[in-house]
Design a protein around this motif. Structure first.
Motif, PDB file in Angstrom:
ATOM      1  N   VAL A   8      35.379  70.934  10.650  1.00  0.00           N
ATOM      2  CA  VAL A   8      36.306  71.527  11.610  1.00  0.00           C
ATOM      3  C   VAL A   8      35.557  72.400  12.606  1.00  0.00           C
ATOM      4  N   ALA A   9      34.737  73.333  12.105  1.00  0.00           N
ATOM      5  CA  ALA A   9      34.036  74.248  13.006  1.00  0.00           C
ATOM      6  C   ALA A   9      33.162  73.493  14.002  1.00  0.00           C
ATOM      7  N   GLY A  10      32.419  72.507  13.516  1.00  0.00           N
ATOM      8  CA  GLY A  10      31.499  71.786  14.386  1.00  0.00           C
ATOM      9  C   GLY A  10      32.181  70.943  15.436  1.00  0.00           C
ATOM     10  N   THR A  11      33.204  70.187  15.036  1.00  0.00           N
ATOM     11  CA  THR A  11      33.871  69.315  16.014  1.00  0.00           C
ATOM     12  C   THR A  11      34.675  70.120  17.027  1.00  0.00           C
ATOM     13  N   VAL A  12      35.349  71.198  16.577  1.00  0.00           N
ATOM     14  CA  VAL A  12      36.092  72.019  17.542  1.00  0.00           C
ATOM     15  C   VAL A  12      35.124  72.746  18.472  1.00  0.00           C
ATOM     16  N   ALA A  13      33.984  73.193  17.946  1.00  0.00           N
ATOM     17  CA  ALA A  13      32.977  73.808  18.809  1.00  0.00           C
ATOM     18  C   ALA A  13      32.507  72.829  19.881  1.00  0.00           C
ATOM     19  N   ALA A  14      32.339  71.571  19.512  1.00  0.00           N
ATOM     20  CA  ALA A  14      31.914  70.557  20.481  1.00  0.00           C
ATOM     21  C   ALA A  14      32.999  70.311  21.523  1.00  0.00           C
ATOM     22  N   LEU A  15      34.251  70.207  21.081  1.00  0.00           N
ATOM     23  CA  LEU A  15      35.354  70.009  22.021  1.00  0.00           C
ATOM     24  C   LEU A  15      35.446  71.175  22.996  1.00  0.00           C
ATOM     25  N   ALA A  16      35.331  72.399  22.453  1.00  0.00           N
ATOM     26  CA  ALA A  16      35.440  73.575  23.300  1.00  0.00           C
ATOM     27  C   ALA A  16      34.248  73.676  24.249  1.00  0.00           C
ATOM     28  N   ALA A  17      33.053  73.394  23.743  1.00  0.00           N
ATOM     29  CA  ALA A  17      31.862  73.461  24.590  1.00  0.00           C
ATOM     30  C   ALA A  17      31.940  72.448  25.718  1.00  0.00           C
ATOM     31  N   ALA A  18      32.398  71.245  25.399  1.00  0.00           N
ATOM     32  CA  ALA A  18      32.527  70.216  26.431  1.00  0.00           C
ATOM     33  C   ALA A  18      33.541  70.638  27.495  1.00  0.00           C
ATOM     34  N   LYS A  19      34.641  71.246  27.056  1.00  0.00           N
ATOM     35  CA  LYS A  19      35.651  71.709  28.006  1.00  0.00           C
ATOM     36  C   LYS A  19      35.096  72.828  28.877  1.00  0.00           C
ATOM     37  N   ALA A  20      34.164  73.605  28.329  1.00  0.00           N
ATOM     38  CA  ALA A  20      33.560  74.710  29.070  1.00  0.00           C
ATOM     39  C   ALA A  20      32.429  74.241  29.993  1.00  0.00           C
ATOM     40  N   GLY A  21      32.144  72.955  30.008  1.00  0.00           N
ATOM     41  CA  GLY A  21      31.113  72.433  30.889  1.00  0.00           C
ATOM     42  C   GLY A  21      29.724  72.411  30.288  1.00  0.00           C
ATOM     43  N   LEU A  22      29.624  72.621  28.973  1.00  0.00           N
ATOM     44  CA  LEU A  22      28.333  72.577  28.300  1.00  0.00           C
ATOM     45  C   LEU A  22      28.064  71.155  27.789  1.00  0.00           C
ATOM     46  N   GLU A  23      26.900  70.945  27.203  1.00  0.00           N
ATOM     47  CA  GLU A  23      26.521  69.608  26.719  1.00  0.00           C
ATOM     48  C   GLU A  23      26.201  69.677  25.228  1.00  0.00           C
ATOM     49  N   ALA A 306      37.973  78.838  11.431  1.00  0.00           N
ATOM     50  CA  ALA A 306      36.872  78.037  11.978  1.00  0.00           C
ATOM     51  C   ALA A 306      37.186  77.591  13.400  1.00  0.00           C
ATOM     52  N   ALA A 307      38.424  77.159  13.633  1.00  0.00           N
ATOM     53  CA  ALA A 307      38.824  76.741  14.978  1.00  0.00           C
ATOM     54  C   ALA A 307      38.808  77.918  15.941  1.00  0.00           C
ATOM     55  N   GLU A 308      39.285  79.075  15.487  1.00  0.00           N
ATOM     56  CA  GLU A 308      39.248  80.270  16.331  1.00  0.00           C
ATOM     57  C   GLU A 308      37.811  80.616  16.720  1.00  0.00           C
ATOM     58  N   ASP A 309      36.909  80.608  15.725  1.00  0.00           N
ATOM     59  CA  ASP A 309      35.495  80.889  15.995  1.00  0.00           C
ATOM     60  C   ASP A 309      34.950  79.964  17.080  1.00  0.00           C
ATOM     61  N   ALA A 310      35.201  78.682  16.900  1.00  0.00           N
ATOM     62  CA  ALA A 310      34.618  77.667  17.775  1.00  0.00           C
ATOM     63  C   ALA A 310      35.067  77.854  19.224  1.00  0.00           C
TER      64      ALA A 310
END
Length: 397
Positions: A8-23, A306-310
């Protein structure tokens, strides 16, 4: 941005990072979605739903799960002890949902793939170090990966946590196991969506019934000695079923019947928590989710935190271009909240390991406590747990 772990933490972090314009790139130890190898089911509380909504992923939960309204508590004699709402229903109708862990992990995984997130499988992290340009991750297969930031979403036994600070603690064994399964063979008279929690004489047991009539159950058999991973893996379903039936047969409840009726395979893991990790980050690595603060399952908040953290981490990285400053801000925004919830969950978990005197006192005190806790003024005092909103568009503080 390297992310170790595809839960959960890893995939939500990736979704959030992608939305923020990161890679972001996820490095996952398993050959497929991590959820296919772990766990039975879990709840996503309304605060977790809010965090997922911030990255347009709450539909993963609502499409695969079902709303859960309340928790009913019973003694091992079958005596009702009281009930509590499992969480508030928000004005827009958002409610706590229950779903299979595999459906949550796989749904988030598919969402990440659909949005173009790169996921490398078979990459079990074994070490990490800081470099002049960020961090380098070393994997069991001999390969490495380098990036400006390594996010440790690698769970309670995190490698990144020790890489951040070798003095960081190991997780704390709770004295309990975690096991569970699903069955349609047991005929149980229960309201779909409600949780039924039983403080048995020898084993804590809980179950809920899906809208389709399938019984979803879990058990926390106690064990003073921490079983090794090899011992847990070697324990067959038949032997584990027999152990659980023996423990649960001491009660006048449906626990033993439900376990007997479960013919599919199920395993067992040790239960751990991690209430305080002194160092969450250095200037090129950070831990999130269970790697930073594994809370007791009794809190019902593991996936939600975990989702909140990400999401919070991605907002900090988006708005504060300096990575060390972003990590300091992330910790400032998160630490007090998650450690309060970890302490709360640990207190709840301690009631699952009572001796005779403790059980008698608990069965006398719990009905009084639950009656008071269900009152509106008491529920208002714990509203901070669930009424936590992340405004994606607002600047990170």
């Amino acid at each position: 941005m390297l992310i170790a772990g595809g839960g959960v933490a890893g995939t939500v972090a990736a979704l959030a990072a992608a939305k923020a314009g990161l890679e972001p790139v996820i490095y996952e130890a398993y050959e497929r979605s991590a959820g296919l190898a772990h766990g039975v089911y879990l709840t996503v509380a309304v605060n977790g739903m809010d965090a997922l909504r911030a990255v347009d992923a709450d539909h993963v939960v609502t499409s695969a799960g079902f709303p859960s309204a309340q928790i009913r508590f019973f003694s091992g004699t079958g005596k009702p002890l009281g009930a509590l709402p499992i969480g508030p229903v928000l004005p827009d109708g958002t409610a706590t949902h229950t779903l299979r862990r595999s459906d949550l992990y796989d749904g988030l995984y598919r969402e990440a793939v659909a949005r173009g997130v790169r996921i490398e499988h078979g990459k079990r992290l074994v070490g990490a170090e800081r470099t002049n340009r960020g961090a380098v991750a070393r994997f069991e297969d001999g390969t490495t990966a380098e990036g400006d930031l390594l996010v440790g979403a690698d769970g309670v036994h995190s490698v990144v946590r020790r890489a951040v600070d070798p003095a960081n603690p190991d997780p704390r064994y709770s004295g309990l196991g975690n096991t569970g399964g699903f069955t349609r063979a047991a005929r149980i008279d229960a309201e779909p969506g409600d949780y039924n929690m039983i403080w048995g004489r020898k084993c804590f047991f809980g179950y809920t019934v899906s809208p389709e009539g399938e019984v979803w159950w879990f058990a926390n058999p106690p064990s003073t000695a921490e079983r090794s991973r090899a011992e847990l893996r070697a324990l067959s379903t038949d032997r584990l079923r027999a152990e659980l039936v023996e423990l649960l047969s001491a009660d006048r409840t449906v626990g033993a019947e439900i376990v007997k009726a479960t013919d599919g395979d199920f395993g067992i893991t040790n239960q751990y928590d991690l209430p305080h990790v002194p160092t969450w980050h250095n200037d090129a690595m950070v831990v999130i989710g269970d790697a930073a603060h594994a809370v007791s399952p009794s809190s019902g908040q593991g996936a939600s935190l975990a989702a909140e953290d990400a999401v919070t981490l991605a907002r900090c990285l988006r708005d504060l271009q300096d990575v060390p400053k972003a990590l300091e801000t992330y910790e400032r925004l998160r630490r007090e909240r998650v450690e309060r919830i970890a302490a709360w969950g640990a207190r709840m978990n301690s009631t699952k390991k009572q001796g005779l005197v403790g059980r008698v006192l608990r069965d006398l005190v719990v009905p009084v406590f639950l009656k008071k806790a269900a009152k509106p003024e008491a529920m208002a005092k714990t509203a901070w747990v669930h009424h936590h909103h992340i405004d994606w568009d607002a600047p990170a503080a």
